[in-house]
Design a protein around this motif. Structure first.
Motif, short mmCIF file in Angstrom:
data_model
loop_
_atom_site.label_atom_id
_atom_site.label_comp_id
_atom_site.label_asym_id
_atom_site.label_seq_id
_atom_site.Cartn_x
_atom_site.Cartn_y
_atom_site.Cartn_z
N ASP A 84 0.95 -1.22 -0.11
CA ASP A 84 0.04 -0.07 -0.07
C ASP A 84 0.82 1.33 -0.02
O ASP A 84 0.40 2.39 0.09
CB ASP A 84 -0.89 -0.07 1.01
N LYS A 85 2.19 1.03 -0.44
CA LYS A 85 2.90 2.50 -0.29
C LYS A 85 3.19 2.67 -1.90
O LYS A 85 3.44 1.63 -2.60
CB LYS A 85 4.09 2.11 0.38
N PRO A 86 3.62 3.89 -1.93
CA PRO A 86 4.14 4.31 -3.31
C PRO A 86 5.35 3.32 -3.86
O PRO A 86 6.13 3.28 -3.06
CB PRO A 86 4.40 5.71 -3.52
N ALA A 87 5.29 2.98 -5.12
CA ALA A 87 6.40 2.26 -5.65
C ALA A 87 7.82 2.96 -5.30
O ALA A 87 8.82 2.41 -5.22
CB ALA A 87 6.06 2.25 -7.13
N SER A 88 7.78 4.19 -5.41
CA SER A 88 9.06 4.95 -5.17
C SER A 88 9.58 4.53 -4.02
O SER A 88 10.81 4.68 -3.78
CB SER A 88 8.91 6.47 -5.35
N GLU A 89 9.14 4.17 -2.96
CA GLU A 89 9.49 3.84 -1.58
C GLU A 89 10.19 2.41 -1.52
O GLU A 89 10.98 2.25 -0.66
CB GLU A 89 8.45 3.98 -0.54
N TYR A 90 9.81 1.69 -2.57
CA TYR A 90 10.45 0.54 -2.62
C TYR A 90 11.59 0.23 -3.52
O TYR A 90 12.33 -0.88 -3.64
CB TYR A 90 9.21 -0.55 -3.23
N ARG A 91 11.88 1.45 -4.39
CA ARG A 91 12.98 1.47 -5.25
C ARG A 91 14.33 1.94 -4.63
O ARG A 91 14.31 2.53 -3.64
CB ARG A 91 12.71 2.02 -6.47
N LEU A 92 15.45 1.91 -5.22
CA LEU A 92 16.53 2.58 -5.20
C LEU A 92 16.26 3.98 -5.23
O LEU A 92 15.63 4.58 -5.77
CB LEU A 92 17.65 2.16 -6.02
N PRO A 93 17.01 4.86 -4.22
CA PRO A 93 17.08 6.30 -4.30
C PRO A 93 17.34 6.62 -5.72
O PRO A 93 18.16 6.24 -6.28
CB PRO A 93 18.20 6.59 -3.27
N THR A 94 16.81 7.82 -6.10
CA THR A 94 16.93 8.58 -7.33
C THR A 94 17.83 9.71 -7.44
O THR A 94 18.10 10.35 -8.35
CB THR A 94 15.55 9.00 -7.90
N ASN A 95 18.69 9.79 -6.29
CA ASN A 95 19.63 10.85 -6.27
C ASN A 95 20.71 10.82 -7.33
O ASN A 95 21.30 11.81 -7.63
CB ASN A 95 20.08 10.78 -4.94
N VAL A 96 21.12 9.73 -7.72
CA VAL A 96 22.16 9.44 -8.78
C VAL A 96 21.51 8.53 -9.62
O VAL A 96 20.62 7.57 -9.46
CB VAL A 96 23.51 8.84 -8.28
N LYS A 97 21.98 8.55 -10.90
CA LYS A 97 21.49 7.56 -11.93
C LYS A 97 22.71 7.21 -12.86
O LYS A 97 23.63 7.88 -13.13
CB LYS A 97 20.50 8.16 -13.08
N PRO A 98 22.93 5.74 -12.62
CA PRO A 98 23.99 4.99 -13.46
C PRO A 98 24.01 5.59 -15.07
O PRO A 98 22.85 5.33 -15.77
CB PRO A 98 23.91 3.65 -13.44
N VAL A 99 25.05 5.76 -15.74
CA VAL A 99 25.08 6.26 -17.18
C VAL A 99 25.79 4.95 -17.84
O VAL A 99 25.52 4.69 -19.04
CB VAL A 99 25.51 7.62 -17.52
N HIS A 100 27.12 4.56 -17.39
CA HIS A 100 27.82 3.67 -17.92
C HIS A 100 28.56 2.89 -16.76
O HIS A 100 29.05 3.39 -15.80
CB HIS A 100 28.84 4.54 -18.94
N TYR A 101 28.92 1.44 -17.05
CA TYR A 101 29.85 0.77 -16.39
C TYR A 101 30.88 0.12 -17.08
O TYR A 101 30.68 -0.11 -18.08
CB TYR A 101 28.72 -0.43 -15.78
N ASP A 102 31.98 0.30 -16.26
CA ASP A 102 33.42 -0.15 -16.95
C ASP A 102 33.64 -1.29 -15.96
O ASP A 102 34.12 -1.07 -14.90
CB ASP A 102 34.50 0.97 -16.86
N LEU A 103 33.22 -2.64 -16.31
CA LEU A 103 33.15 -3.69 -15.45
C LEU A 103 34.44 -4.68 -16.01
O LEU A 103 34.57 -5.10 -17.03
CB LEU A 103 32.00 -4.55 -15.63
N THR A 104 35.14 -4.91 -14.81
CA THR A 104 36.37 -6.07 -15.28
C THR A 104 36.23 -7.17 -14.20
O THR A 104 36.30 -6.75 -13.11
CB THR A 104 37.86 -5.40 -15.06
N ILE A 105 36.24 -8.06 -14.66
CA ILE A 105 36.22 -9.23 -13.86
C ILE A 105 36.86 -10.56 -14.06
O ILE A 105 37.34 -10.80 -15.12
CB ILE A 105 34.61 -9.88 -13.57
#
Length: 986
Positions: A84-105
């Motif tokens: 019964d709570k807004p979806a925004s409360e269940y998601r990650l905070p929106t203060n930053v947004k990912p644009v690109h990942y440089d991933l090395t494994i």
């Protein structure tokens, strides 16, 4: 998403009926992550929340609703957590947004470990000093941030991990301003386990020794198990992926290889790698891949191992480019991959042409895995999946195996557009991926667009998907196609079992198929193309799709479709005749009858598709008739044959009066019947479902089937086999009725075997091949002496000579099963040997299904031991399905499940498998005592991860109990009267 691979309802149905269909979402049903079987075609293809609710803080136990499980599904679902709570409360905070990942494994298969470094470019949307992202099961290093405003890289002053929320929070001494761009850098490490989720290992044998390779399975919420990330589908970004591995292994990922070279300390470009991985030396190599398009984390994929591949290329008609296609597998399997490669090469250009949207990646690979939870997964540019989804030996392949490879490859390639280019905004809208991939990949492309028209996929859809969807949706514990999934934790723990099921796959595809038939396929596909173009590389919701199709058709699509998507259940259309035509009424249909008033409020817009005969006696269909009220009348000449839901495109059942059904049966029996193949299939399925719900007599349904003795179409006989097999299994404990039903089955199928024989020819059509298989399999299960002896003789020849040439691929299941069921230790050991060293995936599955059919106590115990200790995790459900179907072992299976519950739950808690184990173990029960014992057993269990499956299973038990009560005397009387007619002497 992934196509599921569970044997599902379809597999058990084929056991009872002797049908030879593969279990396919399907299948575990597919996808994508198609849920197991025909739940797969699919055993198909995601995961600032508030503090955990009390439901999460205390273990949820199984507390039956006061109505003994027949409470509305919402009441059950709501118990899993507050929505019964807004979806925004269940998601990650929106203060930053990912644009690109440089991933090395870096992957070390020798130690079963991996470690890595990820650099994530972020857009700061709101002033903040905290960065919150997803991580699970990883050892995280210190986090650093760099930006234009910082002179030096800045370390986090604090970091905290929320295990429940699967989140990590990094706090920095600096506040980052809105509009700025920063880069987060984090090191991490993890273990490669056999979990089949996240980044995991799979095993194979080489020179008698177990070897390993690694691969990913991220849908729905398991990318966070491989690297820290924003693991939500709407938070798309581009990816640069670098894989570091031992020099003698192969690396693959979403995009094409840019460079690959042995690590060298003298190589300037490797300097940063040495800092991140100090132990690197010349035994390692570095593989860099092209930057991906913007994409969701659940579609990221990579793998490392001793893979081999086969390759071809295709020219694409819209992008006008040539794309390489590969299938990767270990050396022992690669020789069986050519067919899957050929299918992919055939369908990829078709999709680009149909959608008029270019395929954006430089290649499309498929990786065959020996350990895989779902059936297959649509990772962008790197499809992954089970051996039986992609492998077959053309010289030993049965039709069912070929169809599975065709539909799985086609389904997953469809996802390159539906899901990958255009992605659902959140998991509520999973059906936008799965329903479309099922319809496009398994029907329209294969059947209508002539990829494999000989398979008649549009017709087969009725048995494989529509009937399966209606069976699940006829329970009070069902759910809408579009189902609320508020938070990632719910997806992982609760809602994953709800969204990755037959409703997201099969019902969604059925509703879309109904819409396509109503508006016309050309306009439907035009609207789909508009939808894709309007949301290229973006995310979408239901109304976005409706907008595209509304534009193409000029119709009010939301008005027509919203209740089909947003409301649970479906209608039964009751047809009564008037002086001028017919009156039709809609009510919600349940497997136990019509819904009560409180559950019968929905009114659907129902395309009636009324078939009548014109002045020349030719069938004609009124596709404009739409039932939008509770009741409506339509003018019609009822003196001539007619049928509602012509073509069986509608997602509903049709109930006629007994008099009209008798007339329909008489028309069906004619060689020149006005009813098409699809109409006959629908009539069988409707009559059986309606008789189970006590809305018509079971004897009337059997009369309809009895009238179809002269039928020649495989798909009609397949429906008959499933229907009669299901009834026979239900009355398993009623000896006289059970024996008479088997006699009835023998009378139906003996003439077919007499006509077609046992020999398969390359010149046979797929229909003839499948009809022969269905008839022989049905007679074997019905204990036909001639068939049982013939199949045992063929297997005896194999045991004595090692030559399996007398066992056609299409009869493997029936032959192995018959040999074990009617044989002893020699036959059992021979089939066990096939299970252990199977030449093909289909042979292995046939062997597993056969081992559970033994009637000897010592061998039964051995089968249970194999189930627990000798089966791969991905295969255990085959043993559960066959042991549940065996009358001698079905209650032993319940004891086995209870005894090993804790170990099984721990073993499968992160996969889809456990809910299927619950379903297969208990769903065949049919007494009040069994029902109460089941309810009592689960009262003190934490059922969070399988609550809906359990509720559906209990609903099914209640329906079986009711069916036996209201139909036993009816079926007994009908069978005795049928016996008197002498028909059984055929």
């Amino acid at each position: 998403m992934p196509l599921f691979s569970s044997p599902s309802t379809r597999i058990a149905s084929s056991f009872v009926s002797g049908g030879a269909r593969p279990w396919s979402p399907s299948s575990l049903l597919a996808g994508s992550r198609r849920p197991y079987g025909r739940l797969s075609n699919s055993f198909l293809r995601t995961r600032d929340r508030p503090k955990p609710t009390s439901r999460h803080l205390s273990r949820p136990h199984f507390v039956p609703p006061s109505s003994a499980f027949h409470a509305p599904a919402q009441s059950v679902v709501m118990s899993t957590g507050s929505l019964d709570k807004p979806a925004s409360e269940y998601r990650l905070p929106t203060n930053v947004k990912p644009v690109h990942y440089d991933l090395t494994i870096r992957t070390d298969l020798d130690t079963s470990e991996f470690d890595g470094m990820v650099k994530i470019d972020l857009d700061v949307k709101e002033p903040t000093s905290k960065i919150v992202l997803n991580s699970e099961g990883l050892k995280l290093g210190k986090a650093f941030v760099r930006s234009e405003s910082l002179k030096d890289e800045q370390a986090a002053s604090e970091h905290s991990v929320n295990e429940k929320e699967k989140r990590v929070t990094f706090t920095f001494p600096t506040t980052f301003e809105a509009g700025s761009k920063i880069q987060l850098r984090v090191g991490f490490a993890g273990e490669l386990t056999g979990s089949m989720v996240g980044y995991y290992r799979s095993s194979y044998e080489k020179d008698g020794k177990k070897k390993y390779y690694s691969l990913t399975q991220f849908e729905a919420v398991d990318a966070r198990r491989a690297f820290p990330c924003w693991d939500e589908p709407a938070l798309k970004a581009t990816f640069d992926i670098t894989l570091v591995s031992k020099a003698d292994t192969v690396n693959i990922s979403n995009s094409a290889v840019v460079s690959e070279e042995t690590f060298s300390e003298n190589n300037q470009s490797h300097a940063n790698l040495k800092q991140s991985f100090p132990s690197l030396s010349g035994q390692w190599k570095v593989t860099k891949f092209q930057t991906t398009p913007i994409m969701s984390t659940y579609l990221v994929a990579f793998a490392n191992g001793p893979f081999e591949h086969i390759e071809t290329t295709v020219h694409l008609p819209v992008s006008n480019k040539t794309v390489p296609l590969r299938v990767y597998a270990t050396a022992d399997l690669i020789h069986q991959a050519q067919f899957a490669l050929d299918v992919k090469a055939k369908v990829l250009p078709l999709y680009e042409k149909i959608f008029d949207v270019p395929y954006p990646l430089p290649k499309l690979d498929t990786l065959v895995a020996t350990d895989f939870d779902a059936g297959a997964m649509e990772n962008w540019g790197l499809i992954t999946g089970r051996t039986n989804s992609f492998l077959l030996d053309p010289k030993k392949a049965d039709i069912a195996g070929k169809k599975r490879v065709i539909t799985v490859q086609s389904h997953e390639v469809a996802h390159m557009w539906f899901g990958n280019i255009t992605t659902m905004e959140w998991w509520d809208y999973l059906y936008l991926n799965e329903g479309f991939a099922t319809l496009m990949g398994e029907v329209i492309t294969i059947d209508c667009i002539s990829a494999y028209p000989e398979l008649r996929s549009n017709s087969e859809f009725i048995n494989d998907h529509l009937n399966r969807a209606l069976a699940l949706d006829s329970k009070l514990s069902s759910h809408p196609i579009e189902v609320a999934c508020p938070n990632a934790d719910s997806i992982g723990q609760v809602h994953e079992e709800r969204i990755f099921d037959a409703l997201s796959y099969s019902k969604a595809a059925s509703v879309l198929r109904m819409l396509s038939a109503y508006v016309g396929e050309d306009k439907f596909l035009k609207g789909v193309s508009l939808y894709l173009k309007d949301h290229m590389y973006a995310n979408s919701i239901t109304n976005d799709l409706w907008k595209g199709i509304s534009t193409a058709t000029g119709l009010d699509i939301p008005k027509l479709m919203n209740n089909w998507i947003n409301k649970m259940g479906f209608p039964v259309v009751t047809v009564t005749e008037t002086a001028t035509g017919i009156k039709v009424r809609q009510d919600r249909f349940l497997e136990t009858g019509l819904a009560e008033a409180k559950d019968n409020e929905t009114l659907w817009s129902i395309p009636l598709n009324i078939l009548t005969l014109d002045a020349n006696g030719k069938p004609t269909v009124d596709r404009t008739a739409l039932l939008e009220k509770r009741e409506q009348e339509f003018p019609l000449d009822t003196s001539k044959p007619f049928k509602v839901n012509a073509g069986t495109n509608g997602v509903y059942r049709v109930l006629y009066t007994s008099e009209r059904l008798s007339k329909i049966a008489a028309e069906v029996a004619k060689s020149d019947s006005c009813f098409a193949l699809e109409d006959k299939m629908g009539l069988i399925n409707d009559s059986m479902a309606l008789s189970k719900a006590a809305l018509m007599k079971l004897s009337s349904a059997l009369n309809l089937i009895d009238a179809m003795r002269q039928e020649e179409e495989y798909l009609v006989w397949s429906g008959i086999s499933d229907a009669v097999g299901g009834v026979t299994g239900l009355w398993q404990d009623h000896t006289e009725i059970h024996d008479l039903l088997n006699e009835f089955r023998r009378s139906l199928f003996r003439p077919i075997v007499k006509k077609l024989g046992y020999e398969y020819s390359a010149n046979d059509s797929p229909d003839i091949t499948q009809l022969r298989t269905t008839a022989i399999s049905s007679l074997a299960v019905a204990k036909d002496t001639d068939v049982v002896n013939e199949l045992r003789s063929r297997f005896d020849h194999y045991m004595k000579t090692g030559d399996d040439s007398k066992i056609p691929a299409d009869l493997q299941r029936a032959t192995y099963r018959t040999a074990v069921k009617h044989g002893g230790r020699d036959e059992y050991n021979a089939v066990k040997g096939i299970f252990e060293k199977a030449p093909t995936p289909t042979a292995r599955i046939a062997a597993m299904l056969a081992l559970g059919q033994t009637q000897h106590d010592e061998l039964i115990n051995q089968t249970f031991d194999i189930t627990l200790n000798g089966a791969r995790d991905q295969d255990i459900m085959y043993f559960f399905a066959t042991l549940a179907e065996n009358k001698k072992t079905k209650h032993q299976l319940i004891d086995f499940f209870k005894k090993n519950y804790d170990d099984l739950y721990k073993r499968f808690q992160n996969t889809f498998t456990f809910k299927y184990l619950v379903e297969y173990t208990f769903r065949g029960l049919s007494t009040e005592k069994d029902l109460q014992d089941t309810i009592d057993y689960f009262k003190d269990k934490d059922i969070t991860r399988y609550e809906m499956a359990l509720n559906q299973t209990v609903d099914g038990i209640k329906a079986r109990i009711a069916y036996l009560k209201h139909s036993t005397s009816d079926i007994e009387a009908w069978l005795k009267e049928w016996k008197k007619k002498g028909v059984s002497s055929l």
